[in-house]
Motif scaffolding. Structure first.
Motif, PDB file in Angstrom:
ATOM      1  N   VAL A   1       3.203   3.731  -8.851  1.00 42.58           N
ATOM      2  CA  VAL A   1       4.066   3.899  -7.691  1.00 42.58           C
ATOM      3  C   VAL A   1       5.440   3.339  -8.051  1.00 42.58           C
ATOM      4  O   VAL A   1       5.541   2.262  -8.640  1.00 42.58           O
TER       5      VAL A   1
ATOM      6  N   VAL B   1      -3.694   2.286  -3.289  1.00 38.49           N
ATOM      7  CA  VAL B   1      -3.601   3.702  -2.949  1.00 38.49           C
ATOM      8  C   VAL B   1      -4.983   4.140  -2.486  1.00 38.49           C
ATOM      9  O   VAL B   1      -5.990   3.805  -3.111  1.00 38.49           O
ATOM     10  N   TYR B   2      -5.036   4.899  -1.391  1.00 33.18           N
ATOM     11  CA  TYR B   2      -6.302   5.438  -0.906  1.00 33.18           C
ATOM     12  C   TYR B   2      -6.455   6.870  -1.400  1.00 33.18           C
ATOM     13  O   TYR B   2      -5.584   7.712  -1.173  1.00 33.18           O
ATOM     14  N   VAL B   3      -7.570   7.116  -2.077  1.00 29.26           N
ATOM     15  CA  VAL B   3      -7.879   8.431  -2.637  1.00 29.26           C
ATOM     16  C   VAL B   3      -9.138   8.941  -1.948  1.00 29.26           C
ATOM     17  O   VAL B   3     -10.172   8.270  -1.965  1.00 29.26           O
TER      18      VAL B   3
ATOM     19  N   ARG C   1     -10.183   2.810  -2.142  1.00 30.07           N
ATOM     20  CA  ARG C   1      -8.931   2.076  -2.389  1.00 30.07           C
ATOM     21  C   ARG C   1      -8.887   1.680  -3.853  1.00 30.07           C
ATOM     22  O   ARG C   1      -9.810   1.065  -4.366  1.00 30.07           O
TER      23      ARG C   1
ATOM     24  N   LEU D   1      -5.501  13.053  -2.568  1.00 32.18           N
ATOM     25  CA  LEU D   1      -4.752  13.145  -3.810  1.00 32.18           C
ATOM     26  C   LEU D   1      -5.616  13.773  -4.885  1.00 32.18           C
ATOM     27  O   LEU D   1      -6.841  13.667  -4.851  1.00 32.18           O
TER      28      LEU D   1
ATOM     29  N   SER E   1      -6.071   0.319  -7.155  1.00 34.36           N
ATOM     30  CA  SER E   1      -4.800  -0.342  -7.438  1.00 34.36           C
ATOM     31  C   SER E   1      -4.136   0.335  -8.620  1.00 34.36           C
ATOM     32  O   SER E   1      -4.802   0.668  -9.610  1.00 34.36           O
TER      33      SER E   1
ATOM     34  N   LEU F   1       4.590   8.305  -5.817  1.00 35.23           N
ATOM     35  CA  LEU F   1       3.398   8.095  -6.628  1.00 35.23           C
ATOM     36  C   LEU F   1       3.426   9.119  -7.742  1.00 35.23           C
ATOM     37  O   LEU F   1       3.458  10.324  -7.490  1.00 35.23           O
TER      38      LEU F   1
ATOM     39  N   VAL G   1       0.859  -1.184   0.000  1.00 38.73           N
ATOM     40  CA  VAL G   1       0.000   0.000   0.000  1.00 38.73           C
ATOM     41  C   VAL G   1       0.895   1.234   0.000  1.00 38.73           C
ATOM     42  O   VAL G   1       1.792   1.358   0.847  1.00 38.73           O
ATOM     43  N   PHE G   2       0.651   2.145  -0.937  1.00 42.26           N
ATOM     44  CA  PHE G   2       1.356   3.417  -0.932  1.00 42.26           C
ATOM     45  C   PHE G   2       0.661   4.317   0.075  1.00 42.26           C
ATOM     46  O   PHE G   2      -0.540   4.565  -0.025  1.00 42.26           O
TER      47      PHE G   2
ATOM     48  N   TYR H   1       0.793   8.119   2.215  1.00 41.25           N
ATOM     49  CA  TYR H   1       1.306   9.472   1.976  1.00 41.25           C
ATOM     50  C   TYR H   1       0.911  10.457   3.061  1.00 41.25           C
ATOM     51  O   TYR H   1       1.352  11.586   3.050  1.00 41.25           O
TER      52      TYR H   1
END
Length: 133
Positions: free
Chosen positions: A129, A92-94, A75, A43, A77, A30, A3-4, A6
């Motif tokens: 990423v 990545v969670y946006v 979430r 993001l 990918s 990212l 998981v990225f 930030y």
């Protein structure tokens, strides 16, 4: 799962409150999305964001922390550029900028919801990423 992260999840103390088992794989960047501050960090399209790659099997706990079920974050990918012993993708969670009071806009028809606009952007742009060597 890799998981990225930030925002608050780059802080080991915070992650330890959320997850029982995790490891930071290393620093990562990212590409294709940039950091926007709001009530919580999120993001927005374009640019890049520095962060960390976190590995855990406790994705449900992360989803709960990010309030995915409530639609606060989503979430997704994206491809992961890393050595062969890593997965091909990272999560990545946006966050929804409207719900987070963040100054960000996702392209697309106004009739489309946040999730659909994010999906379309990710399908059309080279968002990925890269693990920093």
């Amino acid at each position: 799962m890799d998981v990225f992260v930030y925002g608050t999840l780059t802080e080991p103390e915070r992650v330890a409150e959320v997850l029982g088992s995790y490891v930071y794989v290393g620093p990562a960047t990212l590409f294709g999305l940039h950091l926007v501050e709001g009530r919580y960090p999120t993001l927005a399209p374009g640019g890049e964001t520095a962060g960390r790659l976190l590995r855990t099997e406790e994705v449900g706990a992360l989803d709960e922390y990010e309030r995915v079920g409530e639609g606060l974050y989503r979430r997704v990918s994206v491809p992961l550029d890393a050595p062969d012993d890593h997965p091909d993708e990272a999560a990545v969670y946006v966050g929804d900028p409207d719900r987070l009071d963040a100054d960000a806009a996702w392209p697309g028809d106004s009739e489309l919801g946040f999730a659909e606009r994010v999906d379309r952007y990710l399908d059309r742009e080279d968002v990925r990423v890269r693990l920093t060597p």
